[in-house]
Design a protein around this motif. Structure first.
Motif, PDB file in Angstrom:
ATOM      1  N   SER A  98       1.365  -1.173   0.128  1.00 58.81           N
ATOM      2  CA  SER A  98      -0.337  -0.138  -0.230  1.00 58.81           C
ATOM      3  C   SER A  98       0.460   1.124  -0.193  1.00 58.81           C
ATOM      4  CB  SER A  98      -1.184   0.240   0.661  1.00 58.81           C
ATOM      5  OG  SER A  98      -1.302   0.868   1.041  1.00 58.81           O
ATOM      6  N   LEU A  99       1.850   0.962   0.592  1.00 61.91           N
ATOM      7  CA  LEU A  99       2.466   2.427   0.905  1.00 61.91           C
ATOM      8  C   LEU A  99       2.934   2.934  -0.621  1.00 61.91           C
ATOM      9  CD1 LEU A  99       4.038   4.684   2.963  1.00 61.91           C
ATOM     10  CD2 LEU A  99       6.063   3.076   3.639  1.00 61.91           C
ATOM     11  N   GLU A 100       3.991   1.014  -1.024  1.00 66.83           N
ATOM     12  CA  GLU A 100       4.925   1.980  -2.292  1.00 66.83           C
ATOM     13  C   GLU A 100       3.895   1.691  -3.420  1.00 66.83           C
ATOM     14  OE1 GLU A 100       7.224  -1.980  -3.148  1.00 66.83           O
ATOM     15  OE2 GLU A 100       8.123  -1.236  -1.375  1.00 66.83           O
ATOM     16  N   LEU A 112      -0.303   4.058   4.715  1.00 66.63           N
ATOM     17  CA  LEU A 112      -0.289   2.485   6.079  1.00 66.63           C
ATOM     18  C   LEU A 112      -1.720   1.315   6.521  1.00 66.63           C
ATOM     19  CD1 LEU A 112       1.906   5.347   7.812  1.00 66.63           C
ATOM     20  CD2 LEU A 112       2.956   3.289   5.688  1.00 66.63           C
ATOM     21  N   GLU A 113      -2.339   1.644   5.765  1.00 68.94           N
ATOM     22  CA  GLU A 113      -3.312   0.590   6.338  1.00 68.94           C
ATOM     23  C   GLU A 113      -3.705   1.271   7.717  1.00 68.94           C
ATOM     24  OE1 GLU A 113      -5.429  -1.814   4.137  1.00 68.94           O
ATOM     25  OE2 GLU A 113      -3.677  -1.210   2.777  1.00 68.94           O
ATOM     26  N   ARG A 114      -4.172  -0.049   8.514  1.00 69.68           N
ATOM     27  CA  ARG A 114      -4.512   0.675  10.041  1.00 69.68           C
ATOM     28  C   ARG A 114      -3.870   1.400  10.396  1.00 69.68           C
ATOM     29  NH1 ARG A 114      -5.216  -5.594  11.733  1.00 69.68           N
ATOM     30  NH2 ARG A 114      -5.790  -4.577  13.516  1.00 69.68           N
ATOM     31  N   TYR A 115      -2.305   2.174   9.533  1.00 73.56           N
ATOM     32  CA  TYR A 115      -1.530   2.004  11.747  1.00 73.56           C
ATOM     33  C   TYR A 115      -1.820   3.844  10.588  1.00 73.56           C
ATOM     34  CZ  TYR A 115       0.666  -1.763  12.433  1.00 73.56           C
ATOM     35  OH  TYR A 115       0.764  -3.427  12.421  1.00 73.56           O
ATOM     36  N   ILE A 116      -0.913   4.836  12.010  1.00 69.76           N
ATOM     37  CA  ILE A 116      -1.590   6.077  11.214  1.00 69.76           C
ATOM     38  C   ILE A 116      -0.025   6.912  12.104  1.00 69.76           C
ATOM     39  CG2 ILE A 116      -3.365   7.072  11.886  1.00 69.76           C
ATOM     40  CD1 ILE A 116      -3.186   7.244  14.925  1.00 69.76           C
ATOM     41  N   VAL A 117       1.080   7.719  11.514  1.00 70.44           N
ATOM     42  CA  VAL A 117       1.856   8.396  12.005  1.00 70.44           C
ATOM     43  C   VAL A 117       1.334   9.505  13.754  1.00 70.44           C
ATOM     44  CG1 VAL A 117       3.912   9.723  11.215  1.00 70.44           C
ATOM     45  CG2 VAL A 117       2.522   7.910   9.668  1.00 70.44           C
ATOM     46  N   GLU A 118       2.245   8.571  14.432  1.00 73.58           N
ATOM     47  CA  GLU A 118       2.063   9.416  15.593  1.00 73.58           C
ATOM     48  C   GLU A 118       3.184  11.029  15.585  1.00 73.58           C
ATOM     49  OE1 GLU A 118       0.304   8.321  19.909  1.00 73.58           O
ATOM     50  OE2 GLU A 118       2.183   7.445  19.364  1.00 73.58           O
ATOM     51  N   ARG A 119       4.627  10.503  14.906  1.00 73.87           N
ATOM     52  CA  ARG A 119       5.208  12.017  15.490  1.00 73.87           C
ATOM     53  C   ARG A 119       6.266  11.184  13.375  1.00 73.87           C
ATOM     54  NH1 ARG A 119      10.276  12.684  18.811  1.00 73.87           N
ATOM     55  NH2 ARG A 119      10.261  10.561  19.060  1.00 73.87           N
TER      56      ARG A 119
END
Length: 429
Positions: free
Chosen positions: A81-83, A138-145
């Protein structure tokens, strides 16, 4: 086509070609009974199998199959997904029909609820990588920082599984106290994963965001520490904080303007006394603060601060200057002395709280689904706010040690009578 895909496809085609040639030699051997073809077919079969197995093994190792099948499949899905989305966003160099992406390294923890993403930096993509919101890729992930490594070669993104619930639930005050006993004397827990040192705090949230219950969580922690906390209550609207203050410390609770200013003056007077006391103690221990000498912290809880400011605006200049001076003195000098401001308001606009004061408050919390301007005034410009729908008691916070950029927060659910708990609490004032 992505470069890595092209390389694997090339080896796959090569493997199949060698196997096909080996199969052809085998068929020819059987028809013509040529011994040399038998040996050749066997050799080609072996080489083809080796190539094919090598491609499969490389693919599985690249996605860390050695950490388990669940880890492997999660890694494949997120990386793919990212690529693809990085290509859509133009984060690649095209060489013919091949898309060459920056080097990417992705890893998760054992429970797969957190991860670290590293993307190789370059002159071409530096600004894009810094300002890009990756959470949607990132599908189910989120960037916190995110931040850059010291050598500037990589951007590091700290990931969190957005579906994970880390909200704590306490069904009794006794259960709450038991948990609080494990927290250091001069520290507070915000949720299951975040413990911060006691410090100046700004709590922002619109009506219905869970701001009051977040404040209750902090207040109840003050009451059962091994070293007593001294608490002042200022509540211009005379709401729930004033009710709690009247139970705990009626002589340190104020609702009208003049009384609040008197309490603030008393608070600063106590701080100045502590300053002289600490000055003598520092002669025996340099670079120390109040906690090194086991001193009680003093907390000034200022609810509905915006209401106070609006009323203060109608006072004479001398009164306004005095109040602003007292607030500034506490926020600028209170940390080492153990005197802290807890300011609660719906918005933190510059016309309500000065930028100089706000910038010197280390712990900032914004609850609920606030306007973009609220995040900007609280945290500054150029910060990433995790894009999600925040339920009651959920939001983001920043703190110099554990959250230099906005980090997700889920305030505990207090499933017991707050007033009864306050009556049971025994702070020494």
């Amino acid at each position: 086509m992505r470069k890595q895909q092209a390389t694997r496809l090339l080896f796959l085609i090569l493997s199949i070609s060698i196997l096909a040639c080996g199969l052809g030699a085998r068929i020819t051997y059987k028809k013509l009974n040529i011994v040399v073809l038998n040996s050749l077919s066997m050799a080609m079969f072996r080489i083809g199998i080796v190539f094919l197995v090598s491609v499969v093994i490389e693919y599985m190792l690249a996605h860390k199959i050695h950490k388990g099948f669940k880890y492997f499949f999660r890694h494949v899905i997120v990386m793919n997904s990212l690529e693809l989305q990085m290509i859509d966003a133009g984060i690649y160099i095209q060489r013919g029909k091949i898309f060459e992406l920056p080097k990417i390294e992705l890893s998760f923890d054992k429970r797969l609820d957190k991860g670290i993403l590293k993307i190789r930096n370059s002159i071409k993509f530096d600004k894009k990588l810094d300002g890009m919101s990756l959470s949607s890729a990132l599908e189910r992930y989120i960037v916190e920082r995110h931040y850059m490594t010291d050598d500037g070669n990589y951007y590091i993104y700290e990931l969190l599984d957005g579906s994970i619930d880390f909200k704590m639930k306490f069904n009794s005050f006794e259960e709450y106290i038991k948990h609080n006993e494990a927290i250091p004397t001069y520290s507070l827990f915000l949720d299951r994963r975040s413990i911060v040192k006691l410090q100046h705090t700004l709590l922002v949230g619109v009506t219905g965001s869970g701001k009051t219950y977040c404040l209750y969580n902090l207040l109840l922690q003050f009451f059962n520490k091994s070293i007593p906390y001294v608490i002042y209550f200022a509540d211009p609207k005379g709401s729930s904080l004033a009710v709690i203050g009247q139970i705990i410390a009626p002589d340190k609770t104020a609702v009208d303007m003049s009384k609040i200013i008197e309490q603030l003056e008393e608070f600063v007077f106590k701080m100045r006394e502590r300053k002289e006391e600490i000055k003598e103690l520092l002669k025996s221990k340099l670079d120390a603060d109040y906690s090194d000498f086991n001193k009680s912290p003093y907390i000034f809880c200022f609810d509905e601060y915006a209401s106070f400011v609006s009323v203060l605006a109608n006072e004479d200049k001398k009164t306004r200057d005095k109040v602003n001076g007292l607030m500034a003195e506490v926020i600028l000098q209170g940390r080492q002395l153990g005197f802290f401001m807890f300011i609660i308001m719906q918005k933190s606009d510059a016309n309500l709280i000065s930028t100089s004061l706000r910038d010197n408050i280390p712990l900032k919390v914004v609850l609920g689904n606030s306007e973009q301007q609220t995040y900007v005034t609280a945290f500054g410009t150029g910060v990433d706010i995790p894009n999600r729908h925040y339920k009651v008691g959920e939001g983001v916070f920043t703190e110099p040690v554990i959250a230099s950029e906005p980090k997700l927060l889920q305030c505990p659910f207090l499933n017991f009578d707050i007033l009864e708990a306050v009556r049971k609490a025994t702070p020494v004032m």
